[in-house]
Design an enzyme around this catalytic site. Structure first.
Site, short mmCIF file in Angstrom:
data_model
loop_
_atom_site.label_atom_id
_atom_site.label_comp_id
_atom_site.label_asym_id
_atom_site.label_seq_id
_atom_site.Cartn_x
_atom_site.Cartn_y
_atom_site.Cartn_z
N SER A 74 2.39 -7.15 2.28
CA SER A 74 2.52 -8.83 2.47
C SER A 74 3.51 -8.93 3.28
O SER A 74 4.04 -9.12 4.20
CB SER A 74 2.67 -9.03 0.84
OG SER A 74 1.71 -10.22 0.67
N ASP B 224 -9.33 -8.27 2.70
CA ASP B 224 -7.75 -9.20 2.53
C ASP B 224 -7.76 -10.05 3.17
O ASP B 224 -8.28 -9.83 5.46
CB ASP B 224 -6.76 -8.30 2.66
CG ASP B 224 -5.43 -9.09 3.39
OD1 ASP B 224 -5.78 -9.95 2.66
OD2 ASP B 224 -4.14 -7.91 3.64
N HIS C 145 -6.67 -7.08 -0.59
CA HIS C 145 -4.65 -7.44 -0.47
C HIS C 145 -3.41 -7.05 -2.29
O HIS C 145 -4.13 -7.14 -2.89
CB HIS C 145 -4.43 -8.71 -0.31
CG HIS C 145 -3.16 -8.81 0.86
ND1 HIS C 145 -2.13 -8.81 1.70
CD2 HIS C 145 -2.48 -9.99 -0.51
CE1 HIS C 145 -0.78 -9.61 1.60
NE2 HIS C 145 -0.32 -10.12 -0.39
#
Length: 324
Positions: A170, A265, A295
């Site tokens: 991320s 995501d 995600h």
């Protein structure tokens, strides 16, 4: 909470069940909390799952502080086996996710242990400064300084300075991409691989996935906005390639990459876009979308088998890069 897929993809039943449980729990929305309150929740989760790391014993796990631009930077150094000066280990410098606001060395300890053991490499996890106490580019400064320190002190760690990779999930994937660009511009350190796990490559992109998956799949547009507002100083930062590495004009000469995305995501389109841009610039790229995942699926334990598959794929790609 809406969990029905909005495309032909099918969301894994494990995520559907988990999100129904979250909805029933009436847990507070992350974007409604202060950073301090949100971090308390993150620490509680890390404590709940930390017991799972006991099955991954390593030769050593050491906390240390290294010099940075604005003081010392905490790091955690994972070593898979006893160090032999004649056969130094490759090194992965790892940057945790959390939107530049959340998470720390403990929250991502399980991922680092897995990669250390499975890739048979030293992992140096970096506890960079968080926003909003330390806004952009503080995190960038810390991760680049840490990567430089690792390269300069690799032999002391039992590592090989010619086999250093960077990686993260991320926001950590964002920082990893930025570090490779800074290393190229600076002429050092020499990096041989980048591991980008569902990275957010642009602060404010206009990709369909932001809208299609921006509600109902754990990470929402409101959470993304909450993180960005805490991280950035002004609108101008949005267009800085150190915040949005996909905006860099020249991506040639960067190290090979593994980019992993999740089908549900909000960041999936930009991860795929960056893979295409790297390929067009002549960079070797392996791209995989885990289409039934959301995600954070590598960070969240015990829900699906996707986490283990992605960790194995990541470790395999690292091993391959380290032996070339």
């Amino acid at each position: 909470m809406e969990t029905k897929p909005k495309t032909s993809r099918q969301l894994h039943p494990g995520w559907i069940a988990m999100m129904k449980e979250l909805e029933a729990s009436n847990a507070p929305e992350l974007w409604e909390l202060s950073p301090t309150e949100a971090r308390i929740l993150e620490r509680q989760y890390a404590e709940q799952v930390s017991i799972n790391t006991e099955s991954l014993p390593l030769y050593s796990v050491e906390n240390r502080e290294i010099p940075g631009i604005a003081g010392t930077i905490p790091v955690r150094i994972y070593t898979p086996q006893a160090v032999n000066k004649d056969t130094p280990f490759p090194i992965l410098v790892f940057f945790h996710g959390g939107g530049w606001v959340l998470c720390d060395l403990n929250t991502h300890d399980p991922i680092c242990r897995h990669l250390c053991k499975q890739a048979d490499c030293i992992v140096v996890s970096v506890d960079y400064r968080l926003a909003p106490e330390h806004k952009f580019p503080a995190a960038v400064e810390d991760v680049f300084a840490a990567t430089q320190w690792v390269a300069q002190n690799a032999s002391i760690l039992g590592g090989d300075p010619t086999r250093i990779a960077v990686g993260g999930d991320s926001a950590g994937g964002n920082l990893s991409a930025v570090v490779t660009q800074l290393a190229k511009a600076n002429g050092s350190p020499s990096l041989i691989f980048q591991l980008l796990l569902y990275p957010n490559i642009y602060i404010a992109p206009k990709f369909p996935s932001r809208e299609v998956y921006g509600q109902g799949y754990l990470l929402t547009e409101k959470i993304i906005e909450w993180c960005n507002n805490h991280y950035l100083n002004s609108e101008a930062d949005v267009f800085d390639h150190r915040a949005s590495p996909g905006l860099a004009e020249d991506l040639s000469g960067l190290p090979p990459a593994l980019i992993i995305t999740a089908g549900f995501d909000p960041f999936v389109d930009e991860g795929e876009d960056y893979a295409k841009k790297l390929r067009n610039a002549g960079v070797e790229v392996e791209y995989t979308c885990y289409e039934d995942m959301i995600h954070g699926f590598i960070y969240i334990q015990g829900v699906t088998e996707g986490r283990e598959k992605a960790l194995v794929q990541s470790a395999t790609a690292l091993r391959r890069a380290f032996t070339k």
